[in-house]
Design a protein around this motif. Structure first.
Motif, mmCIF file in Angstrom:
data_model
loop_
_atom_site.group_PDB
_atom_site.id
_atom_site.type_symbol
_atom_site.label_atom_id
_atom_site.label_comp_id
_atom_site.label_asym_id
_atom_site.label_seq_id
_atom_site.Cartn_x
_atom_site.Cartn_y
_atom_site.Cartn_z
ATOM 1 N N HIS A 193 -4.541 3.202 12.228
ATOM 2 C CA HIS A 193 -3.503 2.590 13.061
ATOM 3 C C HIS A 193 -2.171 3.340 12.982
ATOM 4 C CE1 HIS A 193 -6.395 -0.712 13.053
ATOM 5 N NE2 HIS A 193 -5.764 -1.197 14.100
ATOM 6 N N GLY A 194 -2.247 4.630 12.658
ATOM 7 C CA GLY A 194 -1.054 5.470 12.719
ATOM 8 C C GLY A 194 -0.183 5.480 11.490
ATOM 9 N N PHE A 195 -0.650 4.887 10.375
ATOM 10 C CA PHE A 195 0.103 4.912 9.128
ATOM 11 C C PHE A 195 -0.552 5.896 8.162
ATOM 12 C CE2 PHE A 195 0.396 0.646 10.994
ATOM 13 C CZ PHE A 195 1.773 0.527 11.147
ATOM 14 N N ASP A 196 0.156 6.260 7.106
ATOM 15 C CA ASP A 196 -0.366 7.259 6.170
ATOM 16 C C ASP A 196 -0.431 6.702 4.755
ATOM 17 O OD1 ASP A 196 -1.190 9.477 4.829
ATOM 18 O OD2 ASP A 196 0.630 10.663 5.140
ATOM 19 N N PRO A 197 -1.577 6.144 4.366
ATOM 20 C CA PRO A 197 -1.704 5.613 3.008
ATOM 21 C C PRO A 197 -1.736 6.698 1.939
ATOM 22 C CG PRO A 197 -3.831 5.562 4.100
ATOM 23 C CD PRO A 197 -2.825 5.988 5.144
ATOM 24 N N PHE A 198 -1.857 7.971 2.364
ATOM 25 C CA PHE A 198 -1.874 9.088 1.410
ATOM 26 C C PHE A 198 -0.479 9.651 1.145
ATOM 27 C CE2 PHE A 198 -6.174 8.898 2.975
ATOM 28 C CZ PHE A 198 -6.959 9.251 1.890
ATOM 29 N N ALA A 199 0.535 9.122 1.809
ATOM 30 C CA ALA A 199 1.903 9.591 1.581
ATOM 31 C C ALA A 199 2.325 9.299 0.148
ATOM 32 C CB ALA A 199 2.860 8.925 2.571
ATOM 33 N N PRO A 200 3.212 10.127 -0.422
ATOM 34 C CA PRO A 200 3.636 9.911 -1.811
ATOM 35 C C PRO A 200 4.146 8.495 -2.040
ATOM 36 C CG PRO A 200 4.429 12.028 -1.024
ATOM 37 C CD PRO A 200 3.832 11.330 0.171
ATOM 38 N N GLY A 201 3.653 7.862 -3.107
ATOM 39 C CA GLY A 201 4.091 6.533 -3.481
ATOM 40 C C GLY A 201 3.420 5.400 -2.737
ATOM 41 N N CYS A 202 2.526 5.727 -1.790
ATOM 42 C CA CYS A 202 1.886 4.683 -0.988
ATOM 43 C C CYS A 202 0.532 4.282 -1.573
ATOM 44 C CB CYS A 202 1.779 5.145 0.455
ATOM 45 S SG CYS A 202 3.409 5.329 1.248
ATOM 46 N N GLU A 203 -0.315 3.674 -0.778
ATOM 47 C CA GLU A 203 -1.495 2.975 -1.295
ATOM 48 C C GLU A 203 -2.420 3.851 -2.126
ATOM 49 O OE1 GLU A 203 0.135 0.406 1.871
ATOM 50 O OE2 GLU A 203 -0.251 2.573 1.723
ATOM 51 N N VAL A 204 -2.677 5.070 -1.704
ATOM 52 C CA VAL A 204 -3.599 5.911 -2.481
ATOM 53 C C VAL A 204 -2.988 6.284 -3.827
ATOM 54 C CG1 VAL A 204 -4.849 8.102 -2.525
ATOM 55 C CG2 VAL A 204 -4.778 6.756 -0.417
ATOM 56 N N ASP A 205 -1.682 6.506 -3.867
ATOM 57 C CA ASP A 205 -1.019 6.750 -5.147
ATOM 58 C C ASP A 205 -1.065 5.513 -6.036
ATOM 59 O OD1 ASP A 205 -0.487 9.400 -4.840
ATOM 60 O OD2 ASP A 205 1.676 9.174 -4.488
ATOM 61 N N VAL A 206 -0.974 4.337 -5.437
ATOM 62 C CA VAL A 206 -1.137 3.092 -6.216
ATOM 63 C C VAL A 206 -2.504 3.057 -6.865
ATOM 64 C CG1 VAL A 206 -1.304 0.583 -6.048
ATOM 65 C CG2 VAL A 206 0.536 1.785 -4.859
ATOM 66 N N LEU A 207 -3.533 3.423 -6.112
ATOM 67 C CA LEU A 207 -4.888 3.460 -6.655
ATOM 68 C C LEU A 207 -5.010 4.513 -7.767
ATOM 69 C CD1 LEU A 207 -6.885 3.173 -3.311
ATOM 70 C CD2 LEU A 207 -6.555 1.383 -5.017
ATOM 71 N N ARG A 208 -4.415 5.656 -7.561
ATOM 72 C CA ARG A 208 -4.491 6.712 -8.583
ATOM 73 C C ARG A 208 -3.795 6.296 -9.871
ATOM 74 N NH1 ARG A 208 -2.861 11.137 -4.033
ATOM 75 N NH2 ARG A 208 -4.969 11.742 -3.359
ATOM 76 N N SER A 209 -2.747 5.483 -9.749
ATOM 77 C CA SER A 209 -2.003 5.057 -10.940
ATOM 78 C C SER A 209 -2.865 4.177 -11.841
ATOM 79 C CB SER A 209 -0.722 4.326 -10.544
ATOM 80 O OG SER A 209 -1.012 3.063 -9.980
ATOM 81 N N ARG A 210 -3.892 3.544 -11.288
ATOM 82 C CA ARG A 210 -4.779 2.702 -12.105
ATOM 83 C C ARG A 210 -5.729 3.552 -12.932
ATOM 84 N NH1 ARG A 210 -1.952 -0.961 -12.936
ATOM 85 N NH2 ARG A 210 -0.472 0.460 -12.046
ATOM 86 N N MET A 211 -5.811 4.864 -12.668
ATOM 87 C CA MET A 211 -6.682 5.756 -13.422
ATOM 88 C C MET A 211 -6.015 6.187 -14.735
ATOM 89 S SD MET A 211 -9.388 6.052 -11.470
ATOM 90 C CE MET A 211 -10.279 7.553 -11.834
#
Length: 252
Positions: A234-252
């Motif tokens: 839908h035109g958003f970027d969850p891979f942008a720094p600090g966004c959803e994918v970074d949130v997921l990576r922080s749980r690692m």
């Protein structure tokens, strides 16, 4: 004449700003009805409804500035975050509204939805399997019995406005209703884990809500896993720094 600013727009709804007026266009009239009803019941500052002409809702801008944006450090003070916590507590302690909200999904159904989404994230190559599996395990803590509260249901950091360390308005109530109060706290601090302590200071530990920080962290993982593909489509970027994918990576 003021310029028309597109605040957000996708296939489900759009929000435009013209000066101090926001125009919300939503094909689902039920969402507009729920939003107006919730703003009328919420014991916290909300935008003033100017007029309604389906499918458009016109509301006035609230004063102050948002607590921040996902992917950027929050410019708000610790006191402003504590004030936000106190406002959310006031909402959660209010009488239950008549409708179920976006934070009120059945744990069993939500777990099944998450499992299906995790499988798609891996099979389509959107995210690595180990990242998905780790966050799926973290998310498990969110699947527990909870007492319903009056929840906002989409309490993103951009939806809470403050000025002089006081909450001046909370916007976008279309997902409000009876739901899990810890979902609200998790949504507000998503990507801003360092602000959780300030929020909890204002929210307090007394009252009917079991303030379990592990459940809040579980909701960070759960929410992020569920929205990555939707955001990307839908035109958003969850891979942008600090966004959803970074949130997921922080749980690692």
């Amino acid at each position: 004449m003021d310029e028309v600013e597109v605040v957000v727009a996708h296939s489900e709804r759009a929000t435009l700003r013209v000066g101090d007026v926001f125009l919300k266009v939503d094909a689902d009239q039920a969402r507009i009805d729920a939003e107006v009803e919730a703003m009328g019941l919420a014991p916290v500052p909300t935008p003033r409804v100017l007029w309604r002409e389906p499918p458009v809702l016109a509301i006035a801008a609230v004063p102050g500035a948002a607590l921040g944006r996902l992917g950027e450090p929050s410019p708000a003070s610790s006191a402003a975050w504590a004030a936000a916590g106190a406002a959310v507590r006031k909402l959660h302690d209010a009488p239950l509204p008549p409708r179920p909200g976006g934070a009120g999904r059945d744990p069993g159904a939500l777990a099944a939805e998450l499992d299906a989404e995790c499988e798609l994230l891996v099979t389509t190559g959107v995210l690595p399997a180990d990242l998905v599996a780790r966050n799926r395990r973290v998310a498990e803590a969110a699947f527990r019995p909870w007492a319903p509260a009056f929840t906002h249901g989409d309490l993103q950091i951009t939806h809470v406005f403050t000025e002089d360390d006081e909450v001046t308005g909370i916007i976008d109530w279309s997902e409000a209703g009876r739901g899990d109060p810890l979902y609200d706290l998790a949504t507000l601090t998503l990507g801003h884990e360092e602000r959780l302590g300030d929020l909890v200071t204002g929210y307090g530990t007394e009252g009917g809500v079991d303030l379990d920080l592990d459940v809040i962290r579980a909701w960070w993982s759960l929410r992020s896993l569920l929205v990555v593909r939707w955001l990307a489509g839908h035109g958003f970027d969850p891979f942008a720094p600090g966004c959803e994918v970074d949130v997921l990576r922080s749980r690692m």
